[in-house]
Structures are given as C-alpha cells and as structure tokens.
Design a protein around this motif. Sequence first.
Motif, PDB file in Angstrom:
ATOM      1  N   LEU A 124     -51.060   7.639  17.890  1.00  0.00           N
ATOM      2  CA  LEU A 124     -49.921   8.292  17.241  1.00  0.00           C
ATOM      3  C   LEU A 124     -49.672   9.541  17.595  1.00  0.00           C
ATOM      4  O   LEU A 124     -48.652  10.030  18.187  1.00  0.00           O
ATOM      5  N   HIS A 125     -50.985  10.285  17.531  1.00  0.00           N
ATOM      6  CA  HIS A 125     -51.090  11.629  17.940  1.00  0.00           C
ATOM      7  C   HIS A 125     -50.734  11.804  19.518  1.00  0.00           C
ATOM      8  O   HIS A 125     -49.974  12.874  19.777  1.00  0.00           O
ATOM      9  N   LEU A 126     -50.971  10.997  20.400  1.00  0.00           N
ATOM     10  CA  LEU A 126     -50.855  11.116  21.814  1.00  0.00           C
ATOM     11  C   LEU A 126     -48.987  10.890  22.000  1.00  0.00           C
ATOM     12  O   LEU A 126     -48.804  11.616  22.629  1.00  0.00           O
ATOM     13  N   VAL A 127     -48.688   9.964  21.247  1.00  0.00           N
ATOM     14  CA  VAL A 127     -47.257  10.001  21.152  1.00  0.00           C
ATOM     15  C   VAL A 127     -46.411  11.105  20.943  1.00  0.00           C
ATOM     16  O   VAL A 127     -45.423  11.546  21.688  1.00  0.00           O
ATOM     17  N   THR A 128     -46.837  11.461  19.784  1.00  0.00           N
ATOM     18  CA  THR A 128     -46.004  13.082  19.428  1.00  0.00           C
ATOM     19  C   THR A 128     -46.204  13.885  20.496  1.00  0.00           C
ATOM     20  O   THR A 128     -45.424  14.790  20.865  1.00  0.00           O
ATOM     21  N   LEU A 129     -47.345  14.047  20.937  1.00  0.00           N
ATOM     22  CA  LEU A 129     -47.745  15.164  22.206  1.00  0.00           C
ATOM     23  C   LEU A 129     -46.828  14.797  23.422  1.00  0.00           C
ATOM     24  O   LEU A 129     -46.303  16.023  23.556  1.00  0.00           O
ATOM     25  N   LEU A 130     -46.711  13.541  23.574  1.00  0.00           N
ATOM     26  CA  LEU A 130     -45.801  13.190  25.017  1.00  0.00           C
ATOM     27  C   LEU A 130     -44.246  13.709  24.468  1.00  0.00           C
ATOM     28  O   LEU A 130     -43.799  14.285  25.329  1.00  0.00           O
ATOM     29  N   TYR A 131     -44.050  13.419  23.390  1.00  0.00           N
ATOM     30  CA  TYR A 131     -42.660  13.763  22.595  1.00  0.00           C
ATOM     31  C   TYR A 131     -42.588  15.344  22.606  1.00  0.00           C
ATOM     32  O   TYR A 131     -41.474  15.891  23.306  1.00  0.00           O
ATOM     33  N   TYR A 132     -43.530  16.048  22.381  1.00  0.00           N
ATOM     34  CA  TYR A 132     -43.296  17.458  22.355  1.00  0.00           C
ATOM     35  C   TYR A 132     -43.213  18.099  23.678  1.00  0.00           C
ATOM     36  O   TYR A 132     -42.512  18.969  23.688  1.00  0.00           O
ATOM     37  N   ILE A 133     -43.971  17.491  24.652  1.00  0.00           N
ATOM     38  CA  ILE A 133     -43.826  18.063  25.744  1.00  0.00           C
ATOM     39  C   ILE A 133     -42.231  18.193  26.422  1.00  0.00           C
ATOM     40  O   ILE A 133     -41.943  19.100  27.022  1.00  0.00           O
ATOM     41  N   HIS A 134     -41.774  17.005  26.028  1.00  0.00           N
ATOM     42  CA  HIS A 134     -40.387  16.709  26.598  1.00  0.00           C
ATOM     43  C   HIS A 134     -39.283  17.465  25.648  1.00  0.00           C
ATOM     44  O   HIS A 134     -38.025  17.391  25.856  1.00  0.00           O
ATOM     45  N   ASP A 135     -39.669  17.858  24.438  1.00  0.00           N
ATOM     46  CA  ASP A 135     -38.732  18.207  23.325  1.00  0.00           C
ATOM     47  C   ASP A 135     -38.231  19.640  23.740  1.00  0.00           C
ATOM     48  O   ASP A 135     -38.811  20.426  23.712  1.00  0.00           O
ATOM     49  N   ARG A 136     -36.906  19.801  23.838  1.00  0.00           N
ATOM     50  CA  ARG A 136     -36.408  20.909  24.360  1.00  0.00           C
ATOM     51  C   ARG A 136     -35.639  21.740  23.202  1.00  0.00           C
ATOM     52  O   ARG A 136     -35.039  22.706  23.379  1.00  0.00           O
ATOM     53  N   SER A 137     -35.675  21.123  22.115  1.00  0.00           N
ATOM     54  CA  SER A 137     -35.024  21.676  20.885  1.00  0.00           C
ATOM     55  C   SER A 137     -35.531  22.851  20.396  1.00  0.00           C
ATOM     56  O   SER A 137     -36.682  23.221  20.652  1.00  0.00           O
ATOM     57  N   ARG A 138     -34.899  23.620  19.523  1.00  0.00           N
ATOM     58  CA  ARG A 138     -35.236  24.872  19.164  1.00  0.00           C
ATOM     59  C   ARG A 138     -36.616  25.084  18.411  1.00  0.00           C
ATOM     60  O   ARG A 138     -36.575  24.263  17.450  1.00  0.00           O
ATOM     61  N   GLY A 139     -37.526  25.607  18.684  1.00  0.00           N
ATOM     62  CA  GLY A 139     -38.937  25.787  18.107  1.00  0.00           C
ATOM     63  C   GLY A 139     -39.494  24.180  18.112  1.00  0.00           C
ATOM     64  O   GLY A 139     -40.247  23.998  17.365  1.00  0.00           O
ATOM     65  N   GLN A 140     -39.024  23.453  19.057  1.00  0.00           N
ATOM     66  CA  GLN A 140     -39.520  21.813  18.840  1.00  0.00           C
ATOM     67  C   GLN A 140     -39.372  21.422  17.667  1.00  0.00           C
ATOM     68  O   GLN A 140     -40.315  20.643  17.015  1.00  0.00           O
ATOM     69  N   ALA A 141     -38.378  21.531  16.979  1.00  0.00           N
ATOM     70  CA  ALA A 141     -38.037  21.108  15.531  1.00  0.00           C
ATOM     71  C   ALA A 141     -37.926  19.524  15.580  1.00  0.00           C
ATOM     72  O   ALA A 141     -38.423  18.947  14.511  1.00  0.00           O
ATOM     73  N   ARG A 142     -37.635  18.969  16.461  1.00  0.00           N
ATOM     74  CA  ARG A 142     -37.345  17.604  16.705  1.00  0.00           C
ATOM     75  C   ARG A 142     -38.934  16.644  16.625  1.00  0.00           C
ATOM     76  O   ARG A 142     -39.059  15.987  15.773  1.00  0.00           O
ATOM     77  N   THR A 143     -39.681  17.464  17.235  1.00  0.00           N
ATOM     78  CA  THR A 143     -41.164  17.036  17.092  1.00  0.00           C
ATOM     79  C   THR A 143     -41.586  17.013  15.830  1.00  0.00           C
ATOM     80  O   THR A 143     -42.332  16.035  15.205  1.00  0.00           O
ATOM     81  N   ARG A 144     -41.447  18.286  15.073  1.00  0.00           N
ATOM     82  CA  ARG A 144     -41.740  18.339  13.565  1.00  0.00           C
ATOM     83  C   ARG A 144     -41.250  17.265  12.972  1.00  0.00           C
ATOM     84  O   ARG A 144     -42.081  16.661  12.019  1.00  0.00           O
ATOM     85  N   GLN A 145     -39.897  17.046  12.847  1.00  0.00           N
ATOM     86  CA  GLN A 145     -39.207  16.011  12.296  1.00  0.00           C
ATOM     87  C   GLN A 145     -39.864  14.512  12.474  1.00  0.00           C
ATOM     88  O   GLN A 145     -40.283  13.770  11.626  1.00  0.00           O
TER      89      GLN A 145
END
Lengths: 227, 227
Positions: free
Chosen positions: B168-189
């Motif tokens: 799950l951690h790896l998935v969130t990381l992959l998403y984080y890398i591509h996350d262009r939302s401000r402050g990467q808020a979408r990854t936190r969500q």
Amino acid sequence: MPPKAAKKPETAQKRDRTRAQVLEAALGLFRKRGFDDTSMRDIAVEAGLSLGAAYYYFPSKQSLVLAYYHEVQRAYEAEPAFDATASLEERLRAVLNRRLDLLRRDRPFLGALVRDVGSPDNPVMVFAPETADLRQRSIASFAACVAPEMAALPDAAARLLPTALWALHLVTLLYYIHDRSRGQARTRQLVDDAVALVVPAIMLANTPLAGPLFASVEQTLVRAGLM
Amino acid sequence: MPPKAAKKPETAQKRDRTRAQVLEAALGLFRKRGFDDTSMRDIAVEAGLSLGAAYYYFPSKQSLVLAYYHEVQRAYEAEPAFDATASLEERLRAVLNRRLDLLRRDRPFLGALVRDVGSPDNPVMVFAPETADLRQRSIASFAACVAPEMAALPDAAARLLPTALWALHLVTLLYYIHDRSRGQARTRQLVDDAVALVVPAIMLANTPLAGPLFASVEQTLVRAGLM
DNA sequence: GTCTATAACATGATAGAC
DNA sequence: GTCTATCATGTTATAGAC
C-alpha cells in the motif's frame, strides 16, 4: 476535408512500408540482442537506412516501444481470447494466459520496455495520457470478458471490476518479466491461483454486506482521479 | 580480524568524507535541476573532483539513487513515526504520512529515481536482491506499527499484514510522484481514504470466514516466491 | 513538401597513467 | 585515489535530394 488525408496514396504506402521496416528491424534486433544492446544505429543499418532516416520515422527509441504496444494490443484484438460460453474462471484464465502468450517471444526485453513506470514525464509509461487509448482498449477487453457477471452486479462493483482485472493483469505481467522459472511456469501458476481467489470475490460482491464496501472503494478511486 | 576492517582509520574517514561530499553534491543538484538534467560531470565539478574520481566512489549514476534510498530509510528509523498508544487508524496514517514528509523535498526528481521498476537486470529496482535489506527494514517498520493487532490475528493474516501495508505504501508513493495537486493534497486524501478502508478489513480478518481466505492468499504468495 | 544522409553534441561509462 | 583521454550511443541540426 481532413488535414491529414493522404493526397498521394502510393506515397503514403511507401511511407508506411518503410516505417514498418524500421519497426520490424528494431523488434528483430531487440529479440536477438535485447533492448539496451541494440542501438539506433544498428536498427538503421538493419532496416537499410541511415540513422537520420530512422529518426524521421521514430523520433525516439521509446517511440518504438509505443509502436510495439500498439502492435500487441492489435494482435490481441485480432482474435477472441475466450469462449463466451465458458465459466467465469475459464474465461479469466484464458484472457490472462493469452496476453502472456502474445508476449512470450519478447519476454527477455520486456523489462527494458516497461521501465520508466515511475517517471511522470515519460510519454510511454503505463499511466501517461499518451497511452490512454491503449489503456482504455485493454480495460475494455476485460469488461468484455466479464460482461455477463457485470450485468448481475451492483453498479459500483460492476464499474470497478474491469479496471481491477486490468490491474491484476499488470501485476501478472510484472511478475512474468521477472520470472526465471522454466517456461515461466510460476507465472502460469500465479494466474491460476489469482483467478481462483478472484472469482469467489466477484461472487461475494452480490451480498448486501459488500455493497457499501465497493461504494467506498469506488469513491476513494474517484476522489483520487483514478476512475 | 574482519577483512574489511580499516587499517588506517584516517584514510577510511577521508574516504567516507569524500564519498559523502559526492552524494551531497549529487542530491543538491538533483533538487535544483532534476535527475536527468544533472550529469555526472556536473556532480564531479560540484564535489571538487574529476569525473573519474566520482565514478570511483559511485560506479554508476543509479548507485547514487541506492545511496539515497539508504539515507531515507535511515532518516525514517532515526525517530519514531507514531505514538504507540494511538489507535490503529492513527498509527497507520502517521506512518504513511511520515514517509511522504521525508520525501517531500525530493518529490520532483523521485520519478527519475524509481524508474526501471520493471527491469529485471537493474540492481536498484524495488524488488532486486541488492535492495532486499532496505525492503526488509521497510516491511519491518510496518510490522512494528501494527504489532498489537498482529498478535490478535490468525497466523496467516498476521504474516501477510506487514507486506500488504508495505505494498500500500508503494502505491501511495507512485501516486505521490504523479500528484500535481497543490501541496500534493490528493495523496494525503488517498492515504486517509485507504487507511479508512484497510482498518475494517484488518478487523474482519478475525472472523472465522476470513481464515481460509487469508490462508489461500498466503499460499498463493508463497508459491509465487513473494513471501 | 517529403524524405534521407552526414556531422556534431551531450553524457554515461571505462581504461590506463601517475 | 585521482586524473586525463576515449568510447558508445541517444539525440539534434542541417544540408540537400526527389
């Protein structure tokens, strides 16, 4: 009239033929010596062209990879992968195994092709906008495989299923690439086991308890922009 | 006496210092200009060395990436990421968010670092034997996070849990890398949502019906050599 | 306008001198 | 351990042929 329409059909044909030659030369060399050990110069020589001409048809080495992806998807769609009257389990196994079959010859260099999965800037990566078409077609082929079951499922679960199966497919591919067992028997075993686990889960999606769960999962994915 | 023991402490120290200088120079440039736009020549100049000397310490550009991974894991282990008295949900959120925090500064070039995930020959990839140590330590840190719950779970489920959370951690990381939302808020969500989905699932693992399911999953993974 | 060839550049990596 | 010289290759620039 469409701006990209061919004015001279013969010319377009020559163009396509030359392009196909380059791709064919590239794939042949990739198969023989691997992706990294094949240079653009090698490909050009094999295709009987100069380096510059090769770059005229394929603006980068990665773009050859994209063309290869298209070729594989086209081959998959060329003939049905499963018998529509078979059981869900049999259909899923057939589809997943068919995809492995299509890539068998190229397995040694697949690793080089799928690299850059994590690079947001790479246009050829699995999740890039440039590959959206291929991705949609691939997901659609899984939807076709489970069409009868989708009709019986609750909405949220039905919408999730094809993408979930596509994700399973990606996992089996990643495993396949690294699988050094004889004839990649371990990947085939993994496909069997995974399908055996997934089928009951699909059936369970019909129970009332599962409804809210799938709705939550869908909401999470939608929020994340993944669906 | 151990073969790698330092005969001359001063020399070893100088060596380590120079090595650290190269790594520091590299990370500084990666942060400023990105991974691909930083050449080994740039790094050597920044570190006050010649190109050949830089290659003496780091035999490849990718090996700088491996050193960076070690640095991050060390930083993570340096201080506890969660309060052991907090709820499972809080602890999981704390751990996943902490890992994102550690990488925040370097997010722009993380994509370049994790590429080659699919290349079986690349020694720096996530699943390579060369990174087994890091992987084990990372999985262990998730085991530490859910230690109380693991004790209460059936054996198979307990053995699966840490690796599942690491995935799950790896998935969130992959998403984080591509996350262009401000402050990467979408990854936190996504982290919040995913944890909210996972926690009930962990609780459900205690029901009698779930027992055989987890046993099957474990058997599949063991067969595949993934556990 | 469509296509092809040659030259040149930047960079990751290596070899060998000191 | 450190340097200089050199190579191989992805990519670009440019000139010209048809």
